[in-house]
Design a protein around this motif. Structure first.
Motif, mmCIF file in Angstrom:
data_model
loop_
_atom_site.group_PDB
_atom_site.id
_atom_site.type_symbol
_atom_site.label_atom_id
_atom_site.label_comp_id
_atom_site.label_asym_id
_atom_site.label_seq_id
_atom_site.Cartn_x
_atom_site.Cartn_y
_atom_site.Cartn_z
ATOM 1 N N HIS A 211 0.819 -1.215 0.000
ATOM 2 C CA HIS A 211 0.000 0.000 0.000
ATOM 3 C C HIS A 211 0.855 1.267 0.000
ATOM 4 O O HIS A 211 0.364 2.360 0.305
ATOM 5 C CB HIS A 211 -0.947 -0.012 1.201
ATOM 6 N N GLY A 212 2.136 1.114 -0.300
ATOM 7 C CA GLY A 212 3.016 2.272 -0.402
ATOM 8 C C GLY A 212 3.517 2.819 0.922
ATOM 9 O O GLY A 212 3.975 3.964 0.991
ATOM 10 N N LEU A 213 3.462 2.018 1.971
ATOM 11 C CA LEU A 213 3.901 2.442 3.300
ATOM 12 C C LEU A 213 5.056 1.568 3.782
ATOM 13 O O LEU A 213 5.197 0.424 3.365
ATOM 14 C CB LEU A 213 2.739 2.336 4.301
ATOM 15 N N ALA A 214 5.852 2.119 4.676
ATOM 16 C CA ALA A 214 6.940 1.363 5.301
ATOM 17 C C ALA A 214 6.513 0.998 6.720
ATOM 18 O O ALA A 214 6.326 1.877 7.560
ATOM 19 C CB ALA A 214 8.218 2.198 5.336
ATOM 20 N N GLY A 215 6.327 -0.292 6.968
ATOM 21 C CA GLY A 215 5.963 -0.759 8.302
ATOM 22 C C GLY A 215 7.197 -0.943 9.161
ATOM 23 O O GLY A 215 8.156 -1.583 8.737
ATOM 24 N N LEU A 216 7.188 -0.369 10.349
ATOM 25 C CA LEU A 216 8.291 -0.524 11.303
ATOM 26 C C LEU A 216 7.818 -1.454 12.415
ATOM 27 O O LEU A 216 6.943 -1.105 13.212
ATOM 28 C CB LEU A 216 8.705 0.832 11.866
ATOM 29 N N TYR A 217 8.385 -2.628 12.453
ATOM 30 C CA TYR A 217 7.981 -3.670 13.390
ATOM 31 C C TYR A 217 8.971 -3.716 14.552
ATOM 32 O O TYR A 217 10.188 -3.757 14.337
ATOM 33 C CB TYR A 217 7.947 -5.011 12.644
ATOM 34 N N PRO A 218 8.490 -3.688 15.798
ATOM 35 C CA PRO A 218 9.382 -3.615 16.955
ATOM 36 C C PRO A 218 10.498 -4.653 16.990
ATOM 37 O O PRO A 218 11.595 -4.358 17.457
ATOM 38 C CB PRO A 218 8.433 -3.788 18.146
ATOM 39 N N MET A 219 10.255 -5.841 16.479
ATOM 40 C CA MET A 219 11.301 -6.867 16.544
ATOM 41 C C MET A 219 12.390 -6.659 15.500
ATOM 42 O O MET A 219 13.355 -7.414 15.452
ATOM 43 C CB MET A 219 10.696 -8.263 16.440
ATOM 44 N N ASP A 220 12.268 -5.607 14.701
ATOM 45 C CA ASP A 220 13.349 -5.255 13.778
ATOM 46 C C ASP A 220 14.500 -4.579 14.513
ATOM 47 O O ASP A 220 15.599 -4.457 13.975
ATOM 48 C CB ASP A 220 12.834 -4.358 12.650
ATOM 49 N N ASN A 221 14.248 -4.141 15.743
ATOM 50 C CA ASN A 221 15.327 -3.608 16.581
ATOM 51 C C ASN A 221 16.242 -4.758 16.980
ATOM 52 O O ASN A 221 15.771 -5.840 17.322
ATOM 53 C CB ASN A 221 14.773 -2.965 17.859
ATOM 54 N N THR A 222 17.536 -4.519 16.962
ATOM 55 C CA THR A 222 18.495 -5.537 17.383
ATOM 56 C C THR A 222 18.836 -5.302 18.849
ATOM 57 O O THR A 222 19.376 -4.254 19.198
ATOM 58 C CB THR A 222 19.777 -5.469 16.527
ATOM 59 N N VAL A 223 18.486 -6.276 19.678
ATOM 60 C CA VAL A 223 18.714 -6.157 21.117
ATOM 61 C C VAL A 223 19.280 -7.474 21.627
ATOM 62 O O VAL A 223 18.768 -8.543 21.296
ATOM 63 C CB VAL A 223 17.395 -5.837 21.867
ATOM 64 N N ASP A 224 20.325 -7.382 22.443
ATOM 65 C CA ASP A 224 20.870 -8.558 23.111
ATOM 66 C C ASP A 224 19.980 -8.843 24.315
ATOM 67 O O ASP A 224 20.036 -8.135 25.320
ATOM 68 C CB ASP A 224 22.314 -8.303 23.556
ATOM 69 N N LEU A 225 19.125 -9.851 24.192
ATOM 70 C CA LEU A 225 18.161 -10.153 25.247
ATOM 71 C C LEU A 225 18.802 -10.656 26.533
ATOM 72 O O LEU A 225 18.129 -10.745 27.559
ATOM 73 C CB LEU A 225 17.134 -11.164 24.739
ATOM 74 N N HIS A 226 20.101 -10.958 26.497
ATOM 75 C CA HIS A 226 20.791 -11.427 27.693
ATOM 76 C C HIS A 226 21.560 -10.302 28.390
ATOM 77 O O HIS A 226 22.135 -10.508 29.454
ATOM 78 C CB HIS A 226 21.725 -12.585 27.347
ATOM 79 N N ALA A 227 21.549 -9.118 27.798
ATOM 80 C CA ALA A 227 22.241 -7.970 28.401
ATOM 81 C C ALA A 227 21.475 -7.500 29.631
ATOM 82 O O ALA A 227 20.252 -7.656 29.721
ATOM 83 C CB ALA A 227 22.356 -6.842 27.386
ATOM 84 N N ALA A 228 22.191 -6.912 30.569
ATOM 85 C CA ALA A 228 21.582 -6.428 31.806
ATOM 86 C C ALA A 228 20.517 -5.369 31.548
ATOM 87 O O ALA A 228 19.547 -5.260 32.290
ATOM 88 C CB ALA A 228 22.656 -5.885 32.743
ATOM 89 N N ASP A 229 20.691 -4.587 30.500
ATOM 90 C CA ASP A 229 19.755 -3.507 30.203
ATOM 91 C C ASP A 229 18.849 -3.818 29.006
ATOM 92 O O ASP A 229 18.378 -2.907 28.326
ATOM 93 C CB ASP A 229 20.512 -2.203 29.958
ATOM 94 N N ALA A 230 18.581 -5.082 28.762
ATOM 95 C CA ALA A 230 17.795 -5.489 27.581
ATOM 96 C C ALA A 230 16.424 -4.816 27.550
ATOM 97 O O ALA A 230 15.999 -4.330 26.497
ATOM 98 C CB ALA A 230 17.645 -7.004 27.541
ATOM 99 N N ARG B 193 -4.980 8.400 4.205
ATOM 100 C CA ARG B 193 -4.755 9.609 5.018
ATOM 101 C C ARG B 193 -3.371 10.203 4.791
ATOM 102 O O ARG B 193 -3.185 11.410 4.839
ATOM 103 C CB ARG B 193 -4.933 9.301 6.502
ATOM 104 N N LEU B 194 -2.387 9.354 4.575
ATOM 105 C CA LEU B 194 -1.009 9.807 4.411
ATOM 106 C C LEU B 194 -0.656 10.093 2.958
ATOM 107 O O LEU B 194 0.462 10.512 2.658
ATOM 108 C CB LEU B 194 -0.052 8.777 5.004
ATOM 109 N N GLY B 195 -1.593 9.832 2.051
ATOM 110 C CA GLY B 195 -1.345 10.115 0.644
ATOM 111 C C GLY B 195 -0.409 9.136 -0.037
ATOM 112 O O GLY B 195 0.188 9.449 -1.062
ATOM 113 N N ALA B 196 -0.261 7.941 0.530
ATOM 114 C CA ALA B 196 0.592 6.912 -0.093
ATOM 115 C C ALA B 196 -0.178 6.262 -1.237
ATOM 116 O O ALA B 196 -1.398 6.259 -1.262
ATOM 117 C CB ALA B 196 0.993 5.864 0.938
ATOM 118 N N GLU B 197 0.530 5.682 -2.149
ATOM 119 C CA GLU B 197 -0.105 4.966 -3.251
ATOM 120 C C GLU B 197 -0.575 3.618 -2.763
ATOM 121 O O GLU B 197 0.076 2.971 -1.961
ATOM 122 C CB GLU B 197 0.899 4.784 -4.395
ATOM 123 N N SER B 198 -1.747 3.187 -3.238
ATOM 124 C CA SER B 198 -2.235 1.850 -2.839
ATOM 125 C C SER B 198 -2.622 1.023 -4.019
ATOM 126 O O SER B 198 -2.658 1.403 -5.114
ATOM 127 C CB SER B 198 -3.410 1.958 -1.884
#
Length: 185
Positions: A29-48, A180-185
């Protein structure tokens, strides 16, 4: 145009696959979806947990809108993290879209988890706490955040057999956002 894809899908057994499906629907639909799991996080780090929080807020900051999956999660209402994300985006004046794959009223869903009775003209649960009863599918703050900052909550006519993998209501939100955002669909 970037859309932050909020929801409890990150807790599913196949979180990457569902995220890829959502991103693909956005792209169609002409939009870029940003999915939370696309973040790279070390799940074993103290501050994960803090790294996840900061990464998700950074994604929201660079997004033009949010599509929040408000399907009840581990109770009668939406996932708490998703509700925070919806409020964060509404508070920044960004477009807000949401869907819920359970079309029932909030008060009916509370009844699935607790005995509800009427006392003094109000609904109360087993602990004697008032159950919100405005004929809405979830808490009034979420419903009106969507009404005032984007589009009313998208609901299916009937509850899908698989509420976590049926993306029909999600795709309707993507179509609405693209318009609403005027993207192409």
């Amino acid at each position: 145009m970037k859309i932050y894809l909020a929801g409890p899908e990150v807790f599913l057994s196949d979180p990457i696959a569902i995220g890829r499906r959502k991103v693909s629907i956005c792209e169609s639909h002409g939009l870029a979806g940003l999915y939370p799991m696309d973040n790279t996080v070390d799940l074993h780090a103290a501050d994960a947990s803090l790294a996840i929080f900061r990464g998700n807020e950074a994604m929201m900051d660079m997004s033009d809108a949010i599509i929040a999956n408000l399907t009840p999660f581990r109770g009668p209402g939406a996932d708490a993290g998703t509700v925070y994300e919806l409020g964060y985006m509404a508070g920044r004046g960004k477009l807000c879209f949401g869907y819920c794959n359970d079309p029932g009223l909030y008060s009916e869903r509370v009844g699935r988890f607790s005995t509800i009775t009427k006392q003094d003209g109000r609904l109360v649960d087993a602990e004697g706490l008032t159950v919100e009863d405005f004929g809405l599918p979830d808490n009034l703050m979420m419903i009106h955040a969507l009404d005032l900052h984007g589009h009313p909550l998208v609901l299916p006519r009937d509850r899908p057999a698989d509420v976590w993998h049926d993306l029909t209501a999600f795709e309707e939100c993507v179509r609405l956002a693209a318009r609403r955002l005027g993207a192409e669909s």
